[in-house]
Design a protein around this motif. Structure first.
Motif, short mmCIF file in Angstrom:
data_model
loop_
_atom_site.label_atom_id
_atom_site.label_comp_id
_atom_site.label_asym_id
_atom_site.label_seq_id
_atom_site.Cartn_x
_atom_site.Cartn_y
_atom_site.Cartn_z
N HIS A 1 91.48 39.12 17.77
CA HIS A 1 91.46 37.52 17.82
C HIS A 1 90.05 37.03 17.66
CE1 HIS A 1 95.37 37.98 19.51
NE2 HIS A 1 94.81 38.72 20.55
N CYS A 2 89.13 37.76 16.98
CA CYS A 2 87.71 37.25 16.57
C CYS A 2 87.89 35.90 15.68
CB CYS A 2 86.96 38.40 16.01
SG CYS A 2 87.65 38.86 14.41
N SER A 3 87.19 35.09 15.69
CA SER A 3 86.96 34.06 14.83
C SER A 3 87.90 33.07 14.94
CB SER A 3 86.74 34.46 13.51
OG SER A 3 86.15 33.45 12.47
N THR A 4 88.50 32.93 16.27
CA THR A 4 89.68 32.13 16.48
C THR A 4 89.22 31.13 17.48
OG1 THR A 4 90.46 33.57 18.00
CG2 THR A 4 91.58 33.85 15.82
N GLY A 5 88.07 31.03 17.99
CA GLY A 5 87.60 30.11 18.83
C GLY A 5 86.76 28.98 17.88
N CYS A 6 85.56 29.21 17.90
CA CYS A 6 84.70 28.32 17.18
C CYS A 6 84.74 28.44 15.76
CB CYS A 6 83.26 27.98 17.78
SG CYS A 6 82.33 29.41 17.62
N GLY A 7 84.75 29.66 15.53
CA GLY A 7 84.67 30.21 13.81
C GLY A 7 83.18 30.15 13.39
N GLY A 8 82.36 30.20 14.18
CA GLY A 8 81.07 30.21 13.64
C GLY A 8 80.59 31.78 13.40
N CYS A 9 81.36 32.67 13.75
CA CYS A 9 81.12 34.16 13.35
C CYS A 9 81.78 34.92 12.12
CB CYS A 9 81.56 35.09 14.45
SG CYS A 9 83.25 34.94 14.88
N HIS A 10 82.55 33.84 11.51
CA HIS A 10 83.46 34.07 10.28
C HIS A 10 82.69 34.90 9.25
CE1 HIS A 10 85.30 33.57 6.35
NE2 HIS A 10 86.49 33.72 6.92
N ASP A 11 81.45 34.32 8.91
CA ASP A 11 80.78 35.05 7.80
C ASP A 11 80.15 36.26 8.21
OD1 ASP A 11 81.25 33.15 6.20
OD2 ASP A 11 79.40 31.93 6.21
N GLU A 12 79.75 36.48 9.37
CA GLU A 12 79.14 37.66 10.13
C GLU A 12 80.23 38.72 10.19
OE1 GLU A 12 76.10 39.06 13.31
OE2 GLU A 12 76.67 37.06 13.68
N ILE A 13 81.32 38.34 10.46
CA ILE A 13 82.32 39.29 10.61
C ILE A 13 83.00 40.02 9.21
CG2 ILE A 13 84.81 39.66 11.19
CD1 ILE A 13 84.53 37.74 13.61
N LEU A 14 83.16 39.00 8.45
CA LEU A 14 83.12 39.50 6.91
C LEU A 14 82.07 40.42 6.41
CD1 LEU A 14 84.32 36.27 5.09
CD2 LEU A 14 85.70 38.08 5.79
N GLY A 15 80.71 40.14 6.94
CA GLY A 15 79.81 41.11 6.44
C GLY A 15 79.85 42.49 7.37
N VAL A 16 80.30 42.45 8.51
CA VAL A 16 80.43 43.75 9.20
C VAL A 16 81.75 44.43 8.45
CG1 VAL A 16 81.27 44.54 11.21
CG2 VAL A 16 79.43 42.88 11.21
N ILE A 17 82.70 43.73 8.16
CA ILE A 17 83.80 44.50 7.59
C ILE A 17 83.25 45.11 6.06
CG2 ILE A 17 86.21 44.01 6.74
CD1 ILE A 17 86.67 41.74 8.76
N SER A 18 82.46 44.29 5.41
CA SER A 18 82.09 44.95 4.03
C SER A 18 81.07 46.13 4.24
CB SER A 18 81.51 43.69 3.59
OG SER A 18 81.25 44.09 2.30
N GLU A 19 80.27 45.86 5.39
CA GLU A 19 79.48 47.19 5.55
C GLU A 19 80.31 48.22 6.03
OE1 GLU A 19 76.66 47.94 9.39
OE2 GLU A 19 76.11 46.06 8.23
N ILE A 20 81.26 48.31 6.81
CA ILE A 20 81.98 49.29 7.27
C ILE A 20 82.87 49.87 6.26
CG2 ILE A 20 83.95 50.27 8.83
CD1 ILE A 20 82.86 47.94 10.85
N MET A 21 83.50 49.07 5.40
CA MET A 21 84.26 49.53 4.17
C MET A 21 83.55 50.13 3.23
SD MET A 21 86.88 46.39 3.57
CE MET A 21 87.69 46.95 2.53
N SER A 22 82.19 49.91 3.00
CA SER A 22 81.53 50.41 2.04
C SER A 22 81.01 51.74 2.39
CB SER A 22 80.26 49.53 1.61
OG SER A 22 79.28 49.21 2.77
N LYS A 23 81.07 52.23 3.77
CA LYS A 23 80.50 53.50 4.26
C LYS A 23 81.21 54.89 3.59
CE LYS A 23 78.56 51.94 8.61
NZ LYS A 23 78.60 51.91 10.05
#
Length: 64
Positions: free
Chosen positions: A42-64
């Motif tokens: 349920h991340c980024s379903t509140g204020c949405g301010g973390c959207h870009d950071e979450i995309l960055g984390v996902i991208s980082e994890i997928m590239s490992k």
């Protein structure tokens, strides 16, 4: 990386995102994985301010 909170509204950490991502067996693209991570954490379903950071984390994890 330490287990820092990425989504403060829902208290979702880097480790929570990593765990949810690894539970989803097929990696397609970052946007699709974001939707799957949202369903689990349920991340980024509140204020949405973390959207870009979450995309960055996902991208980082997928590239490992």
């Amino acid at each position: 990386m330490e287990n820092k909170v990425i989504c403060h509204c829902m208290n979702v950490s880097y480790a929570d995102i990593e765990k949810a991502l690894h539970e989803h067996q097929v990696f397609t693209d970052v946007e699709r994985e974001f939707e799957e991570i949202q369903k689990v954490t349920h991340c980024s379903t509140g204020c949405g301010g973390c959207h870009d950071e979450i995309l960055g984390v996902i991208s980082e994890i997928m590239s490992k």
